[in-house]
Write a protein that holds these residues in place. Structure first.
Motif, PDB file in Angstrom:
ATOM      1  N   LEU A   1     -13.650  -3.476   9.951  1.00 27.49           N
ATOM      2  CA  LEU A   1     -14.048  -2.515   8.914  1.00 27.49           C
ATOM      3  C   LEU A   1     -13.370  -2.846   7.585  1.00 27.49           C
ATOM      4  O   LEU A   1     -13.968  -2.709   6.509  1.00 27.49           O
ATOM      5  CB  LEU A   1     -13.684  -1.084   9.329  1.00 27.49           C
ATOM      6  CG  LEU A   1     -14.459  -0.508  10.518  1.00 27.49           C
ATOM      7  CD1 LEU A   1     -13.868   0.830  10.953  1.00 27.49           C
ATOM      8  CD2 LEU A   1     -15.945  -0.340  10.172  1.00 27.49           C
ATOM      9  N   MET A   2     -12.119  -3.298   7.679  1.00 24.69           N
ATOM     10  CA  MET A   2     -11.356  -3.586   6.457  1.00 24.69           C
ATOM     11  C   MET A   2     -11.864  -4.811   5.699  1.00 24.69           C
ATOM     12  O   MET A   2     -11.346  -5.154   4.641  1.00 24.69           O
ATOM     13  CB  MET A   2      -9.857  -3.729   6.779  1.00 24.69           C
ATOM     14  CG  MET A   2      -9.122  -2.409   6.870  1.00 24.69           C
ATOM     15  SD  MET A   2      -9.378  -1.273   5.467  1.00 24.69           S
ATOM     16  CE  MET A   2      -8.741  -2.223   4.091  1.00 24.69           C
ATOM     17  N   GLN A   3     -12.879  -5.468   6.262  1.00 24.85           N
ATOM     18  CA  GLN A   3     -13.509  -6.567   5.516  1.00 24.85           C
ATOM     19  C   GLN A   3     -14.672  -6.064   4.673  1.00 24.85           C
ATOM     20  O   GLN A   3     -15.253  -6.800   3.892  1.00 24.85           O
ATOM     21  CB  GLN A   3     -13.998  -7.633   6.483  1.00 24.85           C
ATOM     22  CG  GLN A   3     -12.838  -8.454   7.041  1.00 24.85           C
ATOM     23  CD  GLN A   3     -13.256  -9.320   8.199  1.00 24.85           C
ATOM     24  OE1 GLN A   3     -14.440  -9.551   8.417  1.00 24.85           O
ATOM     25  NE2 GLN A   3     -12.286  -9.779   8.960  1.00 24.85           N
ATOM     26  N   ARG A   4     -15.042  -4.797   4.850  1.00 20.67           N
ATOM     27  CA  ARG A   4     -16.179  -4.242   4.097  1.00 20.67           C
ATOM     28  C   ARG A   4     -15.686  -3.719   2.756  1.00 20.67           C
ATOM     29  O   ARG A   4     -14.632  -3.062   2.688  1.00 20.67           O
ATOM     30  CB  ARG A   4     -16.848  -3.097   4.880  1.00 20.67           C
ATOM     31  CG  ARG A   4     -17.324  -3.489   6.258  1.00 20.67           C
ATOM     32  CD  ARG A   4     -17.974  -2.325   6.950  1.00 20.67           C
ATOM     33  NE  ARG A   4     -19.351  -2.129   6.529  1.00 20.67           N
ATOM     34  CZ  ARG A   4     -20.390  -2.669   7.133  1.00 20.67           C
ATOM     35  NH1 ARG A   4     -20.219  -3.441   8.182  1.00 20.67           N
ATOM     36  NH2 ARG A   4     -21.612  -2.430   6.688  1.00 20.67           N
ATOM     37  N   ALA A   5     -16.486  -3.945   1.718  1.00 21.73           N
ATOM     38  CA  ALA A   5     -16.113  -3.474   0.374  1.00 21.73           C
ATOM     39  C   ALA A   5     -15.878  -1.961   0.379  1.00 21.73           C
ATOM     40  O   ALA A   5     -14.963  -1.459  -0.296  1.00 21.73           O
ATOM     41  CB  ALA A   5     -17.211  -3.841  -0.618  1.00 21.73           C
ATOM     42  N   SER A   6     -16.683  -1.228   1.176  1.00 20.54           N
ATOM     43  CA  SER A   6     -16.554   0.241   1.197  1.00 20.54           C
ATOM     44  C   SER A   6     -15.152   0.675   1.636  1.00 20.54           C
ATOM     45  O   SER A   6     -14.613   1.659   1.121  1.00 20.54           O
ATOM     46  CB  SER A   6     -17.602   0.844   2.142  1.00 20.54           C
ATOM     47  OG  SER A   6     -17.436   0.332   3.463  1.00 20.54           O
ATOM     48  N   PHE A   7     -14.554  -0.060   2.561  1.00 23.09           N
ATOM     49  CA  PHE A   7     -13.197   0.271   3.016  1.00 23.09           C
ATOM     50  C   PHE A   7     -12.144  -0.291   2.059  1.00 23.09           C
ATOM     51  O   PHE A   7     -11.161   0.377   1.742  1.00 23.09           O
ATOM     52  CB  PHE A   7     -12.964  -0.244   4.451  1.00 23.09           C
ATOM     53  CG  PHE A   7     -13.344   0.773   5.505  1.00 23.09           C
ATOM     54  CD1 PHE A   7     -12.390   1.582   6.094  1.00 23.09           C
ATOM     55  CD2 PHE A   7     -14.675   0.945   5.876  1.00 23.09           C
ATOM     56  CE1 PHE A   7     -12.737   2.534   7.049  1.00 23.09           C
ATOM     57  CE2 PHE A   7     -15.039   1.899   6.826  1.00 23.09           C
ATOM     58  CZ  PHE A   7     -14.069   2.700   7.421  1.00 23.09           C
ATOM     59  N   ILE A   8     -12.377  -1.529   1.599  1.00 17.10           N
ATOM     60  CA  ILE A   8     -11.395  -2.154   0.696  1.00 17.10           C
ATOM     61  C   ILE A   8     -11.248  -1.312  -0.576  1.00 17.10           C
ATOM     62  O   ILE A   8     -10.141  -1.013  -1.022  1.00 17.10           O
ATOM     63  CB  ILE A   8     -11.845  -3.592   0.328  1.00 17.10           C
ATOM     64  CG1 ILE A   8     -11.836  -4.477   1.576  1.00 17.10           C
ATOM     65  CG2 ILE A   8     -10.964  -4.180  -0.775  1.00 17.10           C
ATOM     66  CD1 ILE A   8     -12.520  -5.839   1.388  1.00 17.10           C
ATOM     67  N   ASP A   9     -12.381  -0.894  -1.144  1.00 21.23           N
ATOM     68  CA  ASP A   9     -12.353  -0.189  -2.432  1.00 21.23           C
ATOM     69  C   ASP A   9     -11.837   1.246  -2.335  1.00 21.23           C
ATOM     70  O   ASP A   9     -11.676   1.905  -3.369  1.00 21.23           O
ATOM     71  CB  ASP A   9     -13.778  -0.148  -3.040  1.00 21.23           C
ATOM     72  CG  ASP A   9     -14.280  -1.540  -3.372  1.00 21.23           C
ATOM     73  OD1 ASP A   9     -13.456  -2.472  -3.429  1.00 21.23           O
ATOM     74  OD2 ASP A   9     -15.508  -1.682  -3.566  1.00 21.23           O
ATOM     75  N   THR A  10     -11.641   1.752  -1.126  1.00 17.32           N
ATOM     76  CA  THR A  10     -11.230   3.156  -0.993  1.00 17.32           C
ATOM     77  C   THR A  10      -9.877   3.275  -0.292  1.00 17.32           C
ATOM     78  O   THR A  10      -9.537   4.369   0.208  1.00 17.32           O
ATOM     79  CB  THR A  10     -12.276   3.952  -0.175  1.00 17.32           C
ATOM     80  OG1 THR A  10     -12.435   3.320   1.103  1.00 17.32           O
ATOM     81  CG2 THR A  10     -13.617   3.998  -0.886  1.00 17.32           C
ATOM     82  N   ARG A  11      -9.124   2.164  -0.271  1.00 15.87           N
ATOM     83  CA  ARG A  11      -7.786   2.217   0.350  1.00 15.87           C
ATOM     84  C   ARG A  11      -6.981   3.369  -0.237  1.00 15.87           C
ATOM     85  O   ARG A  11      -6.954   3.532  -1.461  1.00 15.87           O
ATOM     86  CB  ARG A  11      -7.030   0.928   0.022  1.00 15.87           C
ATOM     87  CG  ARG A  11      -7.286  -0.149   0.993  1.00 15.87           C
ATOM     88  CD  ARG A  11      -6.105  -1.126   0.957  1.00 15.87           C
ATOM     89  NE  ARG A  11      -6.459  -2.264   1.742  1.00 15.87           N
ATOM     90  CZ  ARG A  11      -6.631  -3.502   1.273  1.00 15.87           C
ATOM     91  NH1 ARG A  11      -6.393  -3.751   0.015  1.00 15.87           N
ATOM     92  NH2 ARG A  11      -6.997  -4.471   2.054  1.00 15.87           N
ATOM     93  N   PRO A  12      -6.285   4.152   0.604  1.00 19.01           N
ATOM     94  CA  PRO A  12      -5.490   5.253   0.056  1.00 19.01           C
ATOM     95  C   PRO A  12      -4.324   4.729  -0.793  1.00 19.01           C
ATOM     96  O   PRO A  12      -3.751   3.686  -0.462  1.00 19.01           O
ATOM     97  CB  PRO A  12      -4.952   5.975   1.304  1.00 19.01           C
ATOM     98  CG  PRO A  12      -5.153   5.044   2.447  1.00 19.01           C
ATOM     99  CD  PRO A  12      -6.227   4.075   2.067  1.00 19.01           C
ATOM    100  N   ALA A  13      -4.033   5.423  -1.872  1.00 21.34           N
ATOM    101  CA  ALA A  13      -2.931   4.974  -2.744  1.00 21.34           C
ATOM    102  C   ALA A  13      -2.209   6.169  -3.325  1.00 21.34           C
ATOM    103  O   ALA A  13      -2.778   7.216  -3.486  1.00 21.34           O
ATOM    104  CB  ALA A  13      -3.497   4.135  -3.865  1.00 21.34           C
TER     105      ALA A  13
END
Ligand code: GSF
Length: 206
Positions: free
Chosen positions: A194-206
């Motif tokens: 999942l972490m290879q998908r842009a949807s997950f990468i772009d929404t990483r918690p910060a």
């Protein structure tokens, strides 16, 4: 007028909505709101004072991530995330409910340990343990349910995978001491995928 999403960068429920909107290629204005600050105006959109809230055409508000993602899935035929066939649909939504339940329990545990409105002497370890016990039990059920399949339901990504992926991401973010990867290598593999998908990468918690 584009849809407006009121949310925060740390909320996993907001992240679930954002992942779904990215997968569905839906445009929206993202409005950040700190629901914990004294000056928050979230109550104008949601009497429960919680994010996410989606403000749609005409100013109507849709709240609660499960309601929002279900609505979003109907907005475009791109990549359906909730099946229409009733049994598969119930299965996907049951995994989502379990993943959200992990979040509910983990957040209760975190607030018990950290909420500034409570003195240290008022914090209850037994309550924290009770909530973390639910997290552990749910992880076992998720791992068993996924087995060696590529996705939770069927052969494509669904809301079930997204909700579980967001819950696992929240554990990594707020509870790095919970080692869920070692006992559940299949969940770890799904999360890495999942972490290879842009949807997950772009929404990483910060
Ligand atoms: C939960 C939303 C929620 O608790 C959903 O949308 O799925 N069932 C709802 N949001 C938290 C932010 S977070 O911890 O992710 C929230 O807004 N809490 C503020 C409060 O006063 O509880």
């Amino acid at each position: 007028m584009p849809i407006k999403l009121i949310g925060s960068t740390t909320s996993p429920y907001v992240r679930k909505v954002r992942v779904v909107m990215a997968e569905k290629k839906l445009d929206y204005d993202y409005v950040l709101e700190d629901v914990w600050s004294a000056g928050t105006s979230i109550g104008l959109s949601n009497p429960l004072g919680k994010v996410p809230c989606l403000v749609i055409e005409g100013g109507e508000v849709i709240s609660d991530s499960r309601v929002i993602v279900e609505y979003c899935d109907t907005l475009s035929p791109v990549g359906r995330l909730i099946p229409t066939v009733s049994r598969d649909r119930a299965e996907v939504k049951t995994w989502e409910a379990l993943a959200d339940g992990v979040l509910d329990a983990a957040i209760l545990a975190r607030l018990e340990a950290t909420w500034s409105g409570r003195r240290d002497s008022e914090r209850c370890q037994a309550w924290i343990d009770r909530q973390l016990g639910k997290v552990e039990a749910a992880l076992k059920t998720m791992s068993k349910g996924l087995g060696d399949k590529p996705y939770f339901v069927g052969i494509h990504l669904s809301l079930a995978d997204i909700a579980v992926g967001v819950a696992l991401g929240y554990l990594d973010f707020r509870f790095p001491s919970i080692n869920w990867r070692e006992p559940h290598p299949n969940l770890s593999k799904l999360q890495d995928k999942l972490m290879q998908r842009a949807s997950f990468i772009d929404t990483r918690p910060a």
